[in-house]
Motif scaffolding. Structure first.
Motif, PDB file in Angstrom:
ATOM      1  N   PRO A  48      64.327   3.898 -10.824  1.00 17.56           N
ATOM      2  CA  PRO A  48      64.331   2.586 -10.156  1.00 17.56           C
ATOM      3  C   PRO A  48      65.659   2.324  -9.450  1.00 17.56           C
ATOM      4  O   PRO A  48      66.712   2.812  -9.877  1.00 17.56           O
ATOM      5  N   THR A  49      65.606   1.562  -8.373  1.00 18.46           N
ATOM      6  CA  THR A  49      66.813   1.179  -7.652  1.00 18.46           C
ATOM      7  C   THR A  49      67.735   0.384  -8.576  1.00 18.46           C
ATOM      8  O   THR A  49      67.266  -0.491  -9.316  1.00 18.46           O
ATOM      9  N   PRO A  50      69.035   0.656  -8.576  1.00 17.09           N
ATOM     10  CA  PRO A  50      69.947  -0.108  -9.428  1.00 17.09           C
ATOM     11  C   PRO A  50      69.843  -1.610  -9.182  1.00 17.09           C
ATOM     12  O   PRO A  50      69.684  -2.055  -8.046  1.00 17.09           O
ATOM     13  N   ALA A  51      69.942  -2.389 -10.256  1.00 14.94           N
ATOM     14  CA  ALA A  51      69.851  -3.845 -10.171  1.00 14.94           C
ATOM     15  C   ALA A  51      70.659  -4.453 -11.311  1.00 14.94           C
ATOM     16  O   ALA A  51      70.830  -3.825 -12.365  1.00 14.94           O
ATOM     17  N   PRO A  52      71.189  -5.672 -11.118  1.00 15.35           N
ATOM     18  CA  PRO A  52      71.949  -6.320 -12.184  1.00 15.35           C
ATOM     19  C   PRO A  52      71.123  -6.451 -13.460  1.00 15.35           C
ATOM     20  O   PRO A  52      69.937  -6.776 -13.415  1.00 15.35           O
ATOM     21  N   GLY A  53      71.755  -6.190 -14.579  1.00 15.70           N
ATOM     22  CA  GLY A  53      71.092  -6.308 -15.867  1.00 15.70           C
ATOM     23  C   GLY A  53      70.475  -5.022 -16.363  1.00 15.70           C
ATOM     24  O   GLY A  53      70.003  -4.959 -17.501  1.00 15.70           O
ATOM     25  N   GLN A  54      70.501  -3.980 -15.551  1.00 12.04           N
ATOM     26  CA  GLN A  54      69.950  -2.703 -15.990  1.00 12.04           C
ATOM     27  C   GLN A  54      70.927  -1.972 -16.908  1.00 12.04           C
ATOM     28  O   GLN A  54      72.126  -1.951 -16.660  1.00 12.04           O
ATOM     29  N   ILE A  55      70.397  -1.377 -17.952  1.00 10.82           N
ATOM     30  CA  ILE A  55      71.157  -0.426 -18.752  1.00 10.82           C
ATOM     31  C   ILE A  55      70.861   0.943 -18.173  1.00 10.82           C
ATOM     32  O   ILE A  55      69.697   1.348 -18.079  1.00 10.82           O
ATOM     33  N   ARG A  56      71.914   1.640 -17.744  1.00 12.17           N
ATOM     34  CA  ARG A  56      71.746   2.943 -17.114  1.00 12.17           C
ATOM     35  C   ARG A  56      72.418   4.015 -17.976  1.00 12.17           C
ATOM     36  O   ARG A  56      73.374   3.748 -18.711  1.00 12.17           O
ATOM     37  N   LEU A  57      71.901   5.227 -17.845  1.00 17.25           N
ATOM     38  CA  LEU A  57      72.407   6.371 -18.602  1.00 17.25           C
ATOM     39  C   LEU A  57      72.905   7.423 -17.625  1.00 17.25           C
ATOM     40  O   LEU A  57      72.144   7.928 -16.790  1.00 17.25           O
ATOM     41  N   TRP A  58      74.201   7.734 -17.712  1.00 22.24           N
ATOM     42  CA  TRP A  58      74.817   8.759 -16.867  1.00 22.24           C
ATOM     43  C   TRP A  58      74.915  10.060 -17.656  1.00 22.24           C
ATOM     44  O   TRP A  58      75.216  10.044 -18.850  1.00 22.24           O
ATOM     45  N   PRO A  59      74.680  11.207 -17.007  1.00 22.99           N
ATOM     46  CA  PRO A  59      74.779  12.486 -17.722  1.00 22.99           C
ATOM     47  C   PRO A  59      76.211  12.757 -18.171  1.00 22.99           C
ATOM     48  O   PRO A  59      77.169  12.288 -17.562  1.00 22.99           O
ATOM     49  N   ALA A  60      76.333  13.518 -19.258  1.00 25.54           N
ATOM     50  CA  ALA A  60      77.656  13.886 -19.765  1.00 25.54           C
ATOM     51  C   ALA A  60      78.385  14.724 -18.727  1.00 25.54           C
ATOM     52  O   ALA A  60      77.795  15.538 -18.032  1.00 25.54           O
ATOM     53  N   ARG A  61      79.694  14.514 -18.597  1.00 25.50           N
ATOM     54  CA  ARG A  61      80.523  15.278 -17.657  1.00 25.50           C
ATOM     55  C   ARG A  61      81.495  16.197 -18.370  1.00 25.50           C
ATOM     56  O   ARG A  61      82.367  16.785 -17.748  1.00 25.50           O
ATOM     57  N   ASP A  62      81.348  16.297 -19.689  1.00 23.64           N
ATOM     58  CA  ASP A  62      82.272  17.088 -20.487  1.00 23.64           C
ATOM     59  C   ASP A  62      81.470  17.714 -21.623  1.00 23.64           C
ATOM     60  O   ASP A  62      80.538  17.100 -22.145  1.00 23.64           O
ATOM     61  N   GLY A  78      78.307  -3.361  -1.759  1.00 17.59           N
ATOM     62  CA  GLY A  78      77.988  -1.956  -1.945  1.00 17.59           C
ATOM     63  C   GLY A  78      78.519  -1.348  -3.228  1.00 17.59           C
ATOM     64  O   GLY A  78      78.464  -0.134  -3.405  1.00 17.59           O
ATOM     65  N   ARG A  79      79.043  -2.184  -4.132  1.00 20.52           N
ATOM     66  CA  ARG A  79      79.621  -1.667  -5.364  1.00 20.52           C
ATOM     67  C   ARG A  79      78.961  -2.333  -6.573  1.00 20.52           C
ATOM     68  O   ARG A  79      78.308  -3.363  -6.469  1.00 20.52           O
ATOM     69  N   TRP A  80      79.171  -1.724  -7.734  1.00 20.80           N
ATOM     70  CA  TRP A  80      78.588  -2.212  -8.980  1.00 20.80           C
ATOM     71  C   TRP A  80      79.651  -2.240 -10.074  1.00 20.80           C
ATOM     72  O   TRP A  80      80.471  -1.332 -10.165  1.00 20.80           O
ATOM     73  N   ARG A  81      79.623  -3.282 -10.874  1.00 18.95           N
ATOM     74  CA  ARG A  81      80.450  -3.309 -12.080  1.00 18.95           C
ATOM     75  C   ARG A  81      79.657  -2.668 -13.217  1.00 18.95           C
ATOM     76  O   ARG A  81      78.449  -2.852 -13.326  1.00 18.95           O
ATOM     77  N   VAL A  82      80.362  -1.926 -14.057  1.00 17.09           N
ATOM     78  CA  VAL A  82      79.736  -1.278 -15.207  1.00 17.09           C
ATOM     79  C   VAL A  82      80.499  -1.682 -16.464  1.00 17.09           C
ATOM     80  O   VAL A  82      81.711  -1.508 -16.541  1.00 17.09           O
ATOM     81  N   LEU A  83      79.767  -2.217 -17.439  1.00 15.73           N
ATOM     82  CA  LEU A  83      80.342  -2.506 -18.745  1.00 15.73           C
ATOM     83  C   LEU A  83      79.888  -1.411 -19.701  1.00 15.73           C
ATOM     84  O   LEU A  83      78.688  -1.296 -19.989  1.00 15.73           O
ATOM     85  N   ILE A 116      82.106   0.839  -9.582  1.00 12.27           N
ATOM     86  CA  ILE A 116      81.737   2.111  -8.985  1.00 12.27           C
ATOM     87  C   ILE A 116      80.984   1.892  -7.680  1.00 12.27           C
ATOM     88  O   ILE A 116      80.518   0.785  -7.390  1.00 12.27           O
ATOM     89  N   ASN A 117      80.863   2.959  -6.901  1.00 14.62           N
ATOM     90  CA  ASN A 117      80.151   2.856  -5.633  1.00 14.62           C
ATOM     91  C   ASN A 117      78.639   2.939  -5.853  1.00 14.62           C
ATOM     92  O   ASN A 117      78.162   3.206  -6.969  1.00 14.62           O
ATOM     93  N   GLY A 118      77.901   2.700  -4.781  1.00 11.33           N
ATOM     94  CA  GLY A 118      76.453   2.690  -4.884  1.00 11.33           C
ATOM     95  C   GLY A 118      75.870   4.013  -5.317  1.00 11.33           C
ATOM     96  O   GLY A 118      74.900   4.060  -6.085  1.00 11.33           O
ATOM     97  N   GLN A 119      76.453   5.121  -4.842  1.00 14.19           N
ATOM     98  CA  GLN A 119      75.967   6.436  -5.229  1.00 14.19           C
ATOM     99  C   GLN A 119      76.151   6.666  -6.716  1.00 14.19           C
ATOM    100  O   GLN A 119      75.310   7.279  -7.374  1.00 14.19           O
ATOM    101  N   GLY A 120      77.249   6.156  -7.251  1.00 13.69           N
ATOM    102  CA  GLY A 120      77.488   6.298  -8.680  1.00 13.69           C
ATOM    103  C   GLY A 120      76.439   5.563  -9.499  1.00 13.69           C
ATOM    104  O   GLY A 120      76.003   6.045 -10.548  1.00 13.69           O
ATOM    105  N   ALA A 121      76.028   4.380  -9.036  1.00 14.73           N
ATOM    106  CA  ALA A 121      74.996   3.623  -9.744  1.00 14.73           C
ATOM    107  C   ALA A 121      73.655   4.351  -9.694  1.00 14.73           C
ATOM    108  O   ALA A 121      72.884   4.338 -10.655  1.00 14.73           O
ATOM    109  N   LYS A 122      73.384   5.007  -8.568  1.00 17.90           N
ATOM    110  CA  LYS A 122      72.110   5.723  -8.412  1.00 17.90           C
ATOM    111  C   LYS A 122      72.083   7.030  -9.188  1.00 17.90           C
ATOM    112  O   LYS A 122      71.003   7.544  -9.501  1.00 17.90           O
ATOM    113  N   SER A 123      73.256   7.569  -9.496  1.00 19.18           N
ATOM    114  CA  SER A 123      73.332   8.865 -10.183  1.00 19.18           C
ATOM    115  C   SER A 123      73.199   8.692 -11.686  1.00 19.18           C
ATOM    116  O   SER A 123      74.040   9.134 -12.480  1.00 19.18           O
TER     117      SER A 123
END
Length: 212
Positions: A48-62, A78-83, A116-123
């Protein structure tokens, strides 16, 4: 001066958090030398397209990190805050917010906020969406906290005890968590918070009573 019952509640809350943190330290192996961060090629186009209130899961980078969970809030153009979510069941400081009681995702690290930028939210993968009723008080507290205010919450245990002593082990916890979020979101950041966590040093002391 804080009421004695407030001080006692904060002491008990801190004791419970420290027990959980110390157990985690005993079970965790220290980080050593690991391969360079990796960047898996994953197709997120079906998410789904990123939206406020979504809990998102980013893949491990390490190699030693788990996948990273964060709550999306609207940012600048074009940016998103992440808590980031804490791995613990209780908030560690007044810069952490208990979003809900049920595991596994309960506590948000307000002090560790990233943009983060929009691409980061989509990734990332969509996990679930938090209701607006939960977001309103969170945004209000976030605004107050960034202004250096520490309003009472309902319930009061929704935020953690103040951080005062320079040798408090929560400093070690925050340093480790800041590095963890850096590994997960660093490549997407557009405007990291300057000196994250240092505002906690300005928290009012807890006015613990003495025997004098």
């Amino acid at each position: 001066m804080k009421a004695p019952e407030t001080i006692e509640r904060q002491r008990k809350q801190l004791h419970r958090w420290l027990e959980e943190w110390q157990l985690d330290q005993e079970l965790s192996e220290p980080r050593g030398f690991y391969p360079k961060p990796w960047h898996p090629q994953i197709d997120f186009s079906a998410e789904p397209t990123p939206a406020p209130g979504q809990i998102r899961l980013w893949p491990a980078r390490d190699a030693e990190d788990d996948p990273f969970y964060g709550l999306l809030l609207a940012g600048g153009y074009g940016r998103w805050r992440v808590l980031p979510f804490s791995g613990y069941s209780l908030p560690a400081t007044s810069g952490e917010w208990q979003l809900r009681q049920e595991p596994p995702l309960r506590v948000l690290q307000i002090w560790n906020l990233r943009e983060i930028n929009g691409q980061g939210a989509k990734s990332s993968w969509w996990a679930e969406t938090v209701s607006t009723a939960h977001l309103f008080p969170l945004e209000a507290y976030l605004t107050a906290w960034k202004a250096g205010e520490f309003p009472e919450t309902n319930p009061p245990e929704q935020v953690g005890p103040p951080l005062v002593h320079p040798l408090d082990p929560r400093h070690e916890y925050m340093e480790s968590e800041f590095e963890r979020v850096d590994r997960a979101l660093g490549e997407f950041e557009t405007a990291a918070e300057p000196n994250p966590g240092l505002d906690l040093a300005a928290e009012p002391p807890p006015d613990f009573p003495t025997n004098e």
